[in-house]
Scaffold this active site. Structure first.
Site, PDB file in Angstrom:
ATOM      1  N   ASN A 117      -3.021  13.061  -3.746  1.00 31.94           N
ATOM      2  CA  ASN A 117      -4.196  13.479  -4.514  1.00 31.94           C
ATOM      3  C   ASN A 117      -4.682  14.860  -4.091  1.00 31.94           C
ATOM      4  OD1 ASN A 117      -4.570  11.326  -6.317  1.00 31.94           O
ATOM      5  ND2 ASN A 117      -5.649  10.094  -4.780  1.00 31.94           N
TER       6      ASN A 117
ATOM      7  N   ASP B  33       0.848  -1.195   0.000  1.00 35.17           N
ATOM      8  CA  ASP B  33       0.000   0.000   0.000  1.00 35.17           C
ATOM      9  C   ASP B  33       0.885   1.248   0.000  1.00 35.17           C
ATOM     10  OD1 ASP B  33      -2.848   0.932   0.274  1.00 35.17           O
ATOM     11  OD2 ASP B  33      -1.943   1.998   1.970  1.00 35.17           O
TER      12      ASP B  33
ATOM     13  N   GLU C  91      -4.909   2.343  -4.164  1.00 35.48           N
ATOM     14  CA  GLU C  91      -3.453   2.464  -4.161  1.00 35.48           C
ATOM     15  C   GLU C  91      -2.795   1.189  -3.617  1.00 35.48           C
ATOM     16  OE1 GLU C  91      -4.803   4.527  -0.281  1.00 35.48           O
ATOM     17  OE2 GLU C  91      -5.586   4.113  -2.284  1.00 35.48           O
TER      18      GLU C  91
ATOM     19  N   HIS D  53      -5.711  14.430  -8.919  1.00 39.09           N
ATOM     20  CA  HIS D  53      -5.857  13.008  -9.226  1.00 39.09           C
ATOM     21  C   HIS D  53      -5.050  12.579 -10.443  1.00 39.09           C
ATOM     22  CE1 HIS D  53      -8.846  11.886  -6.190  1.00 39.09           C
ATOM     23  NE2 HIS D  53      -9.364  13.100  -6.363  1.00 39.09           N
TER      24      HIS D  53
ATOM     25  N   ASP E  18      -2.652   9.488 -10.330  1.00 43.48           N
ATOM     26  CA  ASP E  18      -2.640   8.347 -11.244  1.00 43.48           C
ATOM     27  C   ASP E  18      -1.223   8.078 -11.754  1.00 43.48           C
ATOM     28  OD1 ASP E  18      -5.334   7.984 -10.940  1.00 43.48           O
ATOM     29  OD2 ASP E  18      -5.901   8.901 -12.853  1.00 43.48           O
TER      30      ASP E  18
END
Length: 364
Positions: free
Chosen positions: A238, A230, A273, A243, A247
């Site tokens: 973010n 993670d 994530e 975002h 990404d």
């Protein structure tokens, strides 16, 4: 001998042995070669095109042919038919003869002619030739009875080759369609099996692969480890950078994970994530080494975006498959280890076995 007729014959399954067997099965004797020459000289002669025009007029009355005719080049169709008549029975025992008949029949299949139309074409040709023979030698029944079997058997040979070519073309067409379907299916499978953002395995494919490898490990007794990974503080990325940058960070992290594992290890996106790695033929000692290499590689490779340097770290939980353990159980143990890694400072590796040993020691 030109190699091309031989290669065409081989393509359609007619080697020298099958050519001889076909001729013997139709009871076509070597002496028929001279009779074929006589048919060409005295029955067909210089009137091949006139005979074809008569035959074509009969064929054109067939409703099925009339539907195909607008899509045909009729002049070429008739010319090919006439050329075939001019070589009626000539060299019937050679690969060149077989190759010509097979190629012409295959071309007619591509033109859209059905088997019934092609069959009728041969019947009409036979009928016209027989009528022409009887008319030409009406006062010479001996010649009629000598040449009649020759006409019938050469028509039978041509019809046999037409049927063979037709069915092989059908099979080839079906094979091409099947290959296209398989290619399309492979594309769809790849799309489903791949996470569209990061390019690693999708969640569904990860779960399927893990189930298969657990079953294989149970059968072979090989070791298997699973990692849950993670990104640390990803929400902050973010919130600060947006975002789109988030990404890009996910893509960057997926690439770092893939570069740090072995070629045959499987990396997938578990969701959001979170990533997972399936390590086949790996015990816990090796899994720790690979996990630490992943963690270090990600931590030492910050992401650059819009003039900013984004530090990225990950937390990892690792578990080794126990005998008889299910997919869900090993994932749960790896996930608990991941949670511990995040609770105890992040940017670290925690093994399920360490947690379980600590818990066992506390109980004692």
């Amino acid at each position: 001998m030109n190699d091309e007729p031989i290669s065409i014959c081989i393509k359609y399954g007619f080697d020298d042995t099958r050519i001889r067997e076909t001729i013997l099965a139709l009871d076509i004797h070597p002496a028929y070669a001279d009779l074929a020459d006589r048919i060409n000289r005295e029955v067909i002669g210089d009137e091949a095109e006139e005979l074809v025009n008569v035959c074509f007029a009969v064929l054109a009355r067939l409703r099925e042919f009339s539907l195909i005719e607008p899509n045909l080049d009729v002049s070429v169709f008739k010319q090919v038919w006439a050329d075939q008549l001019r070589r009626f029975g000539q060299g019937f025992h050679t690969p060149a003869y077989f190759a010509e008949r097979l190629t012409l029949s295959a071309a007619r299949v591509h033109d859209g002619l059905s088997m019934s139309v092609l069959h009728l074409q041969h019947q009409i040709t036979q009928q016209i030739l027989v009528e022409r023979l009887i008319t030409s030698f009406q006062n010479d029944p001996k010649t009629v009875w000598a040449l009649m079997p020759c006409i019938l058997k050469f028509i039978a040979l041509d019809l046999h080759l037409t049927i063979e070519a037709y069915h092989l073309q059908e099979i080839e067409g079906q094979q091409k369609k099947l290959a296209a379907c398989r290619a399309e299916s492979a594309k769809l499978y790849q799309k489903v099996a791949t996470d569209q953002l990061t390019g690693v395995m999708s969640f569904s494919h990860v779960m399927e692969a893990l189930e298969n490898h657990i079953n294989k490990a149970a059968q072979t007794g090989t070791t298997l480890c699973v990692m849950m990974i993670d990104l640390d503080f990803f929400k902050r990325v973010n919130d600060i950078h947006g975002h789109l940058v988030g990404d890009s960070v996910l893509i960057h992290t997926a690439e770092r994970i893939k570069s740090a594992v072995r070629d045959f290890d499987m990396v997938g996106r578990f969701g959001g994530e979170e990533f997972t790695v399936i390590l086949t033929n790996a015990d816990m000692a090796l899994a720790r080494v690979i996990a630490e290499r992943i963690r270090q590689d990600v931590a030492e490779t910050p992401f650059h975006a819009k003039g900013h340097i984004i530090e990225v770290t990950i937390s990892l939980g690792v578990a080794m498959l126990r005998p008889g353990e299910t997919r869900e159980a090993i994932l749960e143990r790896a996930d608990v280890s991941l949670y511990e890694a995040k609770q105890t400072g992040r940017n670290r590796v925690v093994a399920a076995e360490d947690l379980e040993q600590a818990a066992s020691a506390r109980e004692r």
